[in-house]
Scaffold this motif. Structure first.
Motif, PDB file in Angstrom:
ATOM      1  N   ARG A  82       3.106   7.992   2.866  1.00  0.00           N
ATOM      2  CA  ARG A  82       3.088   8.703   1.576  1.00  0.00           C
ATOM      3  C   ARG A  82       4.138   9.803   1.554  1.00  0.00           C
ATOM      4  O   ARG A  82       4.800  10.026   0.530  1.00  0.00           O
ATOM      5  CB  ARG A  82       1.706   9.294   1.294  1.00  0.00           C
ATOM      6  CG  ARG A  82       0.677   8.280   0.865  1.00  0.00           C
ATOM      7  CD  ARG A  82      -0.444   8.914   0.079  1.00  0.00           C
ATOM      8  NE  ARG A  82      -1.057  10.049   0.745  1.00  0.00           N
ATOM      9  CZ  ARG A  82      -2.020   9.961   1.651  1.00  0.00           C
ATOM     10  NH1 ARG A  82      -2.447   8.772   2.039  1.00  0.00           N
ATOM     11  NH2 ARG A  82      -2.528  11.042   2.195  1.00  0.00           N
ATOM     12  N   HIS A 128      10.842   2.883   0.563  1.00  0.00           N
ATOM     13  CA  HIS A 128       9.756   2.674  -0.388  1.00  0.00           C
ATOM     14  C   HIS A 128      10.224   2.584  -1.836  1.00  0.00           C
ATOM     15  O   HIS A 128       9.544   1.975  -2.659  1.00  0.00           O
ATOM     16  CB  HIS A 128       8.735   3.809  -0.268  1.00  0.00           C
ATOM     17  CG  HIS A 128       8.147   3.951   1.097  1.00  0.00           C
ATOM     18  ND1 HIS A 128       7.122   3.152   1.558  1.00  0.00           N
ATOM     19  CD2 HIS A 128       8.454   4.795   2.118  1.00  0.00           C
ATOM     20  CE1 HIS A 128       6.814   3.500   2.801  1.00  0.00           C
ATOM     21  NE2 HIS A 128       7.607   4.494   3.165  1.00  0.00           N
ATOM     22  N   LEU A 174      -1.995   2.934  -4.969  1.00  0.00           N
ATOM     23  CA  LEU A 174      -1.165   3.412  -3.860  1.00  0.00           C
ATOM     24  C   LEU A 174      -1.916   3.190  -2.552  1.00  0.00           C
ATOM     25  O   LEU A 174      -3.003   3.742  -2.351  1.00  0.00           O
ATOM     26  CB  LEU A 174      -0.854   4.902  -4.047  1.00  0.00           C
ATOM     27  CG  LEU A 174       0.151   5.511  -3.078  1.00  0.00           C
ATOM     28  CD1 LEU A 174       1.514   4.847  -3.223  1.00  0.00           C
ATOM     29  CD2 LEU A 174       0.282   7.014  -3.316  1.00  0.00           C
ATOM     30  N   GLY A 219       4.763   7.935  -6.045  1.00  0.00           N
ATOM     31  CA  GLY A 219       4.051   6.720  -5.675  1.00  0.00           C
ATOM     32  C   GLY A 219       3.227   6.146  -6.794  1.00  0.00           C
ATOM     33  O   GLY A 219       2.852   4.964  -6.763  1.00  0.00           O
ATOM     34  N   ILE A 220       2.926   6.971  -7.807  1.00  0.00           N
ATOM     35  CA  ILE A 220       2.125   6.518  -8.939  1.00  0.00           C
ATOM     36  C   ILE A 220       3.007   6.299 -10.162  1.00  0.00           C
ATOM     37  O   ILE A 220       2.665   5.553 -11.067  1.00  0.00           O
ATOM     38  CB  ILE A 220       1.000   7.537  -9.222  1.00  0.00           C
ATOM     39  CG1 ILE A 220       0.028   7.567  -8.040  1.00  0.00           C
ATOM     40  CG2 ILE A 220       0.243   7.213 -10.496  1.00  0.00           C
ATOM     41  CD1 ILE A 220      -1.043   8.621  -8.137  1.00  0.00           C
TER      42      ILE A 220
END
Length: 384
Positions: free
Chosen positions: A128, A154, A121, A81-82
């Protein structure tokens, strides 16, 4: 069963007391090198490098320590996610190649909404883990040599591939810890080693059985590890005095502030840690020789095994009997405590030795400069 014992690199700070600047140390490259070299010489199998806004970057620290260590493995954080899974795979392969196959990776989904928002995020807990699962599927396949097209909720990638593979075959192992149902599902599907924080054996047994059953349902097996602190001394009485001294400068107000901050996380594991002691410094031995004092003021792993060498070894065996083969330890201060663990605890353990490592490693082949037609031919070959 031979045990893998890892140590910890305190890139967020170190000292003789928790919850205070008294006795704090400058954590620079020289100090981290001292700890890493001590762990390497003393027989620890690897070191865990933490991640988060309070820490130095784990990838850069690990890379800086390759040339000053010989056998030590580096357990480095992957942050889904980062970062892009394709870029993360390329970085992972590079670290593995430059270290000669000493790279391990720890998937960290994160649990502090404020910290995650600062990183850009903004997904909730469930989302997540959805994104983490998508990230990991892509990351694994790219590192294993596939050219990946993936259309997830995502994450979407097209033609993701890796030109320079890792040394370890089919890729470096993936570690992961999480206590929620979503975390256990992810572990069962995708990781090699599931990590738990140091809860009492009965609670650890329950988690292991849950993950093991979920993995079996997918036709997989998963190894298990545990993250603990350790306070070992020549006598158990001396060890308990050292535990009390570690939090001697922590007052009730500091504990209340820390616990209030920890309560804001949506991490199930962090909530389980807090429930072990309830913020009460008078109820810290939560299981024989398992002490929750560190969790009064420290986020994440908050428990320590306390005792003399034979006692701590016996408590470790209780976890090993549940199926745990890897212990990731730390102690304050980390340099001196690495020596204490080696001198007082290691003689009572059956330690895995470097020659016990059955990792398959590929040779790094010579190559000239890659040009456009080389890249195209490699892409074409990988698709057939």
């Amino acid at each position: 069963m031979s045990l893998n014992i890892f140590w910890f690199l305190p890139t967020h700070g170190d000292g003789r007391y928790l919850g205070t600047e008294e006795g704090a140390r400058v954590v620079d490259h020289g100090y981290l090198q001292q700890i890493a070299q001590a762990a390497d010489r003393l027989g620890f199998g690897g070191v865990l490098l933490p991640t988060g806004r309070s820490c130095e970057d784990s990838w850069l620290v690990a890379a800086s320590l390759i040339s000053v260590t010989q056998r030590l493995k580096f357990l480095v954080a992957l942050r889904p996610g980062i970062i892009s899974p394709t870029l993360a795979a390329r970085q992972a392969a590079t670290l593995d190649r430059l270290s000669g196959g000493r790279a391990l990776f720890n998937l960290v989904t994160g649990g502090d909404p404020a910290e995650l928002a600062a990183e850009g995020l903004h997904l909730n807990h469930k989302e997540r883990y959805e994104a983490s699962a998508e990230f990991t599927r892509i990351w694994r396949r790219v590192l294993e040599g596939e050219t990946v097209d993936y259309e997830g909720k995502h994450i979407q990638v097209k033609g993701a591939s890796l030109m320079h593979p890792p040394v370890q075959y089919p890729r470096p192992p993936l570690y992961f810890g999480g206590s929620s149902d979503e975390a256990q599902d992810l572990a069962a599907e995708q990781v090699e080693l599931y990590l738990t924080w140091g809860e009492p054996p009965a609670l650890v047994k329950e988690k292991i059985e849950q993950v093991r059953a979920k993995a079996a349902a997918k036709g997989r097996t998963v190894r298990f590890g545990i993250r603990l602190h350790v306070i070992v001394r020549e006598t158990t009485e001396e060890a308990w005095r050292a535990a009390d001294k570690l939090i001697a400068n922590v007052d009730d107000e500091t504990i209340q502030r820390a616990q209030a901050a920890f309560a804001k996380t949506d991490s199930v594991g962090q909530h389980r840690m807090a429930a072990l002691h309830g913020g009460d410094r008078n109820k810290l031995e939560i299981s024989p020789n398992l002490w929750a004092g560190i969790g009064l003021v420290r986020t994440g792993a908050g428990t320590a095994l306390v005792g003399d060498g034979p006692t701590v070894a016996a408590r470790m065996q209780e976890y090993a009997d549940l199926g745990i083969d890897t212990f990731i330890f730390s102690g304050y201060p980390h340099l001196e405590e690495a020596y204490r663990v080696s001198e007082l605890l290691f003689p009572h353990l059956d330690l895995a030795k470097p020659e016990d490592d059955n990792t398959v490693k590929k040779a790094i082949l010579p190559r000239g400069e890659l040009v456009a037609h080389d890249f195209a031919s490699k892409r074409t070959a990988s698709q057939h």
